[in-house]
Design a protein around this motif. Structure first.
Motif, PDB file in Angstrom:
ATOM      1  N   GLY A  28      48.353  14.978 -80.931  1.00 34.34           N
ATOM      2  CA  GLY A  28      48.243  13.061 -79.364  1.00 34.34           C
ATOM      3  C   GLY A  28      48.489  13.827 -78.688  1.00 34.34           C
ATOM      4  O   GLY A  28      47.877  14.175 -77.412  1.00 34.34           O
ATOM      5  N   LYS A  29      49.058  15.767 -77.566  1.00 34.38           N
ATOM      6  CA  LYS A  29      49.622  16.395 -76.796  1.00 34.38           C
ATOM      7  C   LYS A  29      47.874  17.122 -76.602  1.00 34.38           C
ATOM      8  O   LYS A  29      47.941  16.614 -75.075  1.00 34.38           O
ATOM      9  N   GLU A  30      47.434  17.009 -77.664  1.00 37.09           N
ATOM     10  CA  GLU A  30      46.055  17.649 -77.075  1.00 37.09           C
ATOM     11  C   GLU A  30      45.148  16.838 -76.872  1.00 37.09           C
ATOM     12  O   GLU A  30      43.963  17.208 -76.096  1.00 37.09           O
ATOM     13  N   LEU A  31      45.041  15.463 -76.932  1.00 29.02           N
ATOM     14  CA  LEU A  31      43.970  14.833 -77.165  1.00 29.02           C
ATOM     15  C   LEU A  31      44.545  13.582 -75.850  1.00 29.02           C
ATOM     16  O   LEU A  31      44.046  12.501 -75.534  1.00 29.02           O
ATOM     17  N   LYS A  32      45.577  13.369 -75.570  1.00 28.45           N
ATOM     18  CA  LYS A  32      46.013  12.386 -74.872  1.00 28.45           C
ATOM     19  C   LYS A  32      45.877  12.339 -73.362  1.00 28.45           C
ATOM     20  O   LYS A  32      44.474  12.647 -73.167  1.00 28.45           O
ATOM     21  N   GLY A  33      45.526  10.758 -73.482  1.00 27.75           N
ATOM     22  CA  GLY A  33      44.129   9.678 -72.712  1.00 27.75           C
ATOM     23  C   GLY A  33      43.366   9.877 -72.843  1.00 27.75           C
ATOM     24  O   GLY A  33      43.063   8.811 -72.064  1.00 27.75           O
ATOM     25  N   LEU A  34      42.602  10.674 -74.407  1.00 33.52           N
ATOM     26  CA  LEU A  34      41.935  10.044 -74.485  1.00 33.52           C
ATOM     27  C   LEU A  34      41.059   8.321 -74.995  1.00 33.52           C
ATOM     28  O   LEU A  34      42.238   7.890 -75.835  1.00 33.52           O
ATOM     29  N   LYS A  35      40.111   8.251 -75.124  1.00 32.83           N
ATOM     30  CA  LYS A  35      39.907   6.718 -75.081  1.00 32.83           C
ATOM     31  C   LYS A  35      39.163   7.124 -75.956  1.00 32.83           C
ATOM     32  O   LYS A  35      38.004   7.051 -76.422  1.00 32.83           O
ATOM     33  N   VAL A  36      39.577   5.699 -76.418  1.00 35.81           N
ATOM     34  CA  VAL A  36      38.908   5.305 -78.414  1.00 35.81           C
ATOM     35  C   VAL A  36      39.323   4.527 -78.745  1.00 35.81           C
ATOM     36  O   VAL A  36      40.233   3.979 -78.906  1.00 35.81           O
ATOM     37  N   VAL A  37      37.815   4.007 -78.968  1.00 39.96           N
ATOM     38  CA  VAL A  37      37.358   2.227 -79.508  1.00 39.96           C
ATOM     39  C   VAL A  37      36.640   1.880 -81.056  1.00 39.96           C
ATOM     40  O   VAL A  37      35.631   3.070 -81.958  1.00 39.96           O
ATOM     41  N   HIS A  38      37.831   1.567 -82.193  1.00 40.70           N
ATOM     42  CA  HIS A  38      37.595   1.017 -83.469  1.00 40.70           C
ATOM     43  C   HIS A  38      36.610  -0.689 -83.440  1.00 40.70           C
ATOM     44  O   HIS A  38      36.802  -1.181 -82.224  1.00 40.70           O
ATOM     45  N   ARG A  60      47.881   4.963 -80.244  1.00 36.17           N
ATOM     46  CA  ARG A  60      47.999   4.316 -78.504  1.00 36.17           C
ATOM     47  C   ARG A  60      50.399   5.700 -78.458  1.00 36.17           C
ATOM     48  O   ARG A  60      49.824   5.795 -78.032  1.00 36.17           O
ATOM     49  N   ASP A  61      50.728   5.232 -79.626  1.00 37.99           N
ATOM     50  CA  ASP A  61      52.427   5.433 -79.300  1.00 37.99           C
ATOM     51  C   ASP A  61      52.166   6.905 -79.578  1.00 37.99           C
ATOM     52  O   ASP A  61      53.045   8.007 -79.174  1.00 37.99           O
ATOM     53  N   ALA A  62      50.892   7.516 -80.203  1.00 41.40           N
ATOM     54  CA  ALA A  62      50.947   9.336 -79.541  1.00 41.40           C
ATOM     55  C   ALA A  62      49.937   9.809 -78.495  1.00 41.40           C
ATOM     56  O   ALA A  62      49.564  11.381 -78.596  1.00 41.40           O
ATOM     57  N   GLY A  63      49.691   8.809 -77.615  1.00 44.74           N
ATOM     58  CA  GLY A  63      48.969   8.832 -76.477  1.00 44.74           C
ATOM     59  C   GLY A  63      48.218   9.307 -76.556  1.00 44.74           C
ATOM     60  O   GLY A  63      47.013   9.294 -75.263  1.00 44.74           O
ATOM     61  N   ILE A  64      46.991   8.479 -77.001  1.00 44.56           N
ATOM     62  CA  ILE A  64      45.387   7.590 -77.424  1.00 44.56           C
ATOM     63  C   ILE A  64      45.723   6.460 -77.149  1.00 44.56           C
ATOM     64  O   ILE A  64      45.807   5.261 -77.277  1.00 44.56           O
ATOM     65  N   ASP A  65      44.103   6.599 -75.927  1.00 46.19           N
ATOM     66  CA  ASP A  65      43.800   4.608 -75.512  1.00 46.19           C
ATOM     67  C   ASP A  65      42.980   4.580 -76.598  1.00 46.19           C
ATOM     68  O   ASP A  65      42.098   4.466 -75.930  1.00 46.19           O
ATOM     69  N   ALA A  66      43.541   3.693 -77.105  1.00 43.78           N
ATOM     70  CA  ALA A  66      42.856   3.430 -78.612  1.00 43.78           C
ATOM     71  C   ALA A  66      42.946   1.372 -78.431  1.00 43.78           C
ATOM     72  O   ALA A  66      44.265   0.876 -78.043  1.00 43.78           O
ATOM     73  N   THR A  67      41.201   1.206 -78.379  1.00 45.78           N
ATOM     74  CA  THR A  67      41.568  -0.369 -78.682  1.00 45.78           C
ATOM     75  C   THR A  67      41.094  -0.198 -79.721  1.00 45.78           C
ATOM     76  O   THR A  67      40.075   0.038 -80.745  1.00 45.78           O
ATOM     77  N   TRP A  68      40.483  -2.056 -80.107  1.00 42.65           N
ATOM     78  CA  TRP A  68      40.032  -2.619 -81.300  1.00 42.65           C
ATOM     79  C   TRP A  68      39.110  -3.522 -80.996  1.00 42.65           C
ATOM     80  O   TRP A  68      39.331  -4.390 -80.518  1.00 42.65           O
ATOM     81  N   GLU A  69      37.758  -3.747 -81.343  1.00 43.23           N
ATOM     82  CA  GLU A  69      36.759  -4.555 -80.695  1.00 43.23           C
ATOM     83  C   GLU A  69      36.210  -5.732 -81.973  1.00 43.23           C
ATOM     84  O   GLU A  69      36.045  -4.784 -82.843  1.00 43.23           O
TER      85      GLU A  69
END
Length: 406
Positions: A28-38, A60-69
């Motif tokens: 999560g530290k390496e990928l922090k803020g990355l936007k990911v959509v499922h 999300r808790d790991a720091g990824i900007d994750a959403t679900w569509e």
């Protein structure tokens, strides 16, 4: 449509798998803020929706900007994609040019409607597989996640569907047996998971379980054989009833058939009626569905009240219901298909059998040997703890995401 998500904390899962949680935070530290959509077909009913309800919040808790569509589509579209599902598992069904046109049209419409501006978009199963084709997003990386047993697909449909799917950087399959061209160079073995803290898998008090038993007329003085499966021809619930009837010749048992009617499976209602008719008026066959108020907590209780799990599917993408039952310290007797055969170690934490008589004999053997029943149950839970919990799943996702963005 964007799905509203609960808040989940990775730290709550450390009691089960601290090593995985630590690894997730590092990734999560390496990928922090990355936007990911499922993206998938439905927000409820079926295993994919259940998985995403845990996986996305933990990302999300790991720091990824994750959403679900979720796709917006008419019922006619889901009738077509159910044909896709069946043909990709080998059924000889014709899909007309008009049905293909509808499929492409709905995907194109959703490419415009859904919020897909992201670094990585993960597309689940065939329903939204063409959405990326209609996006002008050269900086987005696309991953296809297949939850279906594609080991022996109808090649006419497979070839036509996948011929346009060259935009994907990775393709994720439950087991490598399912991998075929054009994905052989980009495929990753990727088993799914269960959430040990979800209503379906969390610990329950004796009182909670007894309340469910009373509500659904489960006789706790009799052994309970439980099948959790959608009303789908591939699940072969007729064989489940046949196995129960064979066991019933020796043991006074009950059979629970537990299911939810998914939005994207209109065929399920017709199959439900067929299975009901086949069961007849046997009061020891219990149909426990969401139509009777059975939700995740009730499924949890029913599995915990069970003696043995049964799974008679003739095709199965993975069959997380196996891991769910094993997590409750119950062995499962099942056909050795798809991902089922990597969850159950035959003769160690359950039995793998194909024919009705052999499945029934395996259940009878466990009913007659309490020591073995308990021993298998303990080993079943430990197998799931090591391999099929949400934390291992999130870790795998972040490793794949890292590989496509780095």
């Amino acid at each position: 449509m964007t799905v509203e998500l609960p808040i989940k904390k990775l730290s709550d899962y450390s009691i089960f798998a601290k090593e995985d949680v630590d690894a997730i935070f590092e990734l999560g530290k390496e990928l922090k803020g990355l936007k990911v959509v499922h993206v998938n077909a439905t927000a409820y009913g079926g295993g994919v929706a259940e998985l995403l309800m845990t996986i996305v919040p933990l990302m999300r808790d790991a720091g990824i900007d994750a959403t679900w569509e979720v796709l917006e589509a008419p019922m006619e579209f889901f009738n077509v994609t159910k044909k896709f599902h069946n043909t990709l598992q080998g059924a000889d069904i014709e899909i007309t040019d008009e049905e293909w046109a509808l499929y492409e049209k709905v995907n194109e419409e959703n490419a415009k409607k859904l919020n897909l501006d992201a670094d990585v978009v993960i597309i689940h199963d065939p329903q939204p597989a063409y959405v990326p084709l209609y996006r002008n997003s050269p900086n987005t990386k696309y991953i296809w996640r297949c939850h279906i047993d594609t080991s022996t697909p109808n090649l006419k449909v497979w070839d036509r569907l996948t011929s346009k799917m060259t935009i994907y950087q990775k393709a994720l399959f439950h087991i490598m047996d399912y991998v075929r061209a054009p994905f052989d160079k980009i495929a990753v073995e990727f088993p799914p998971s269960i959430d040990p803290l979800s209503p379906k898998n969390r610990e329950m008090s004796h009182g909670e379980m007894m309340e469910v038993a009373d509500r659904y007329n489960i006789n706790t003085s009799k052994p309970l054989i439980t099948v959790v499966a959608r009303f789908d021809p591939w699940k072969d619930l007729f064989s489940s009833i046949d196995v129960y009837r064979k066991v019933k010749e020796k043991h006074d048992v009950q059979l629970a058939i537990v299911s939810a009617m998914a939005k994207d499976d209109p065929e399920g209602w017709l199959f439900f009626e067929d299975v009901l008719r086949y069961a007849g008026t046997d009061k020891d066959i219990l149909f426990l569905t969401d139509l009777k108020g059975v939700s995740h907590l009730e499924v949890n209780a029913i599995q915990r009240l069970s003696t043995i799990g049964l799974h008679t599917a003739t095709r199965e993408g993975f069959g997380l219901v196996i891991s769910e039952m094993m997590w409750k310290e119950h062995p499962v007797v099942a056909r050795p298909v798809g991902g089922v055969k990597i969850q159950i170690d035959d003769g160690v934490n359950g039995y793998l059998r194909t024919e009705v008589n052999d499945l029934a004999d395996a259940i009878s053997e466990l009913l007659e040997n309490k020591t073995k029943l308990d021993e298998f149950g303990k080993k079943a839970k430990e197998k799931v703890r090591r391999t099929y919990l949400s934390t291992a799943h999130v870790r795998r996702y972040l490793e794949v995401i890292k590989s496509v963005v780095k």
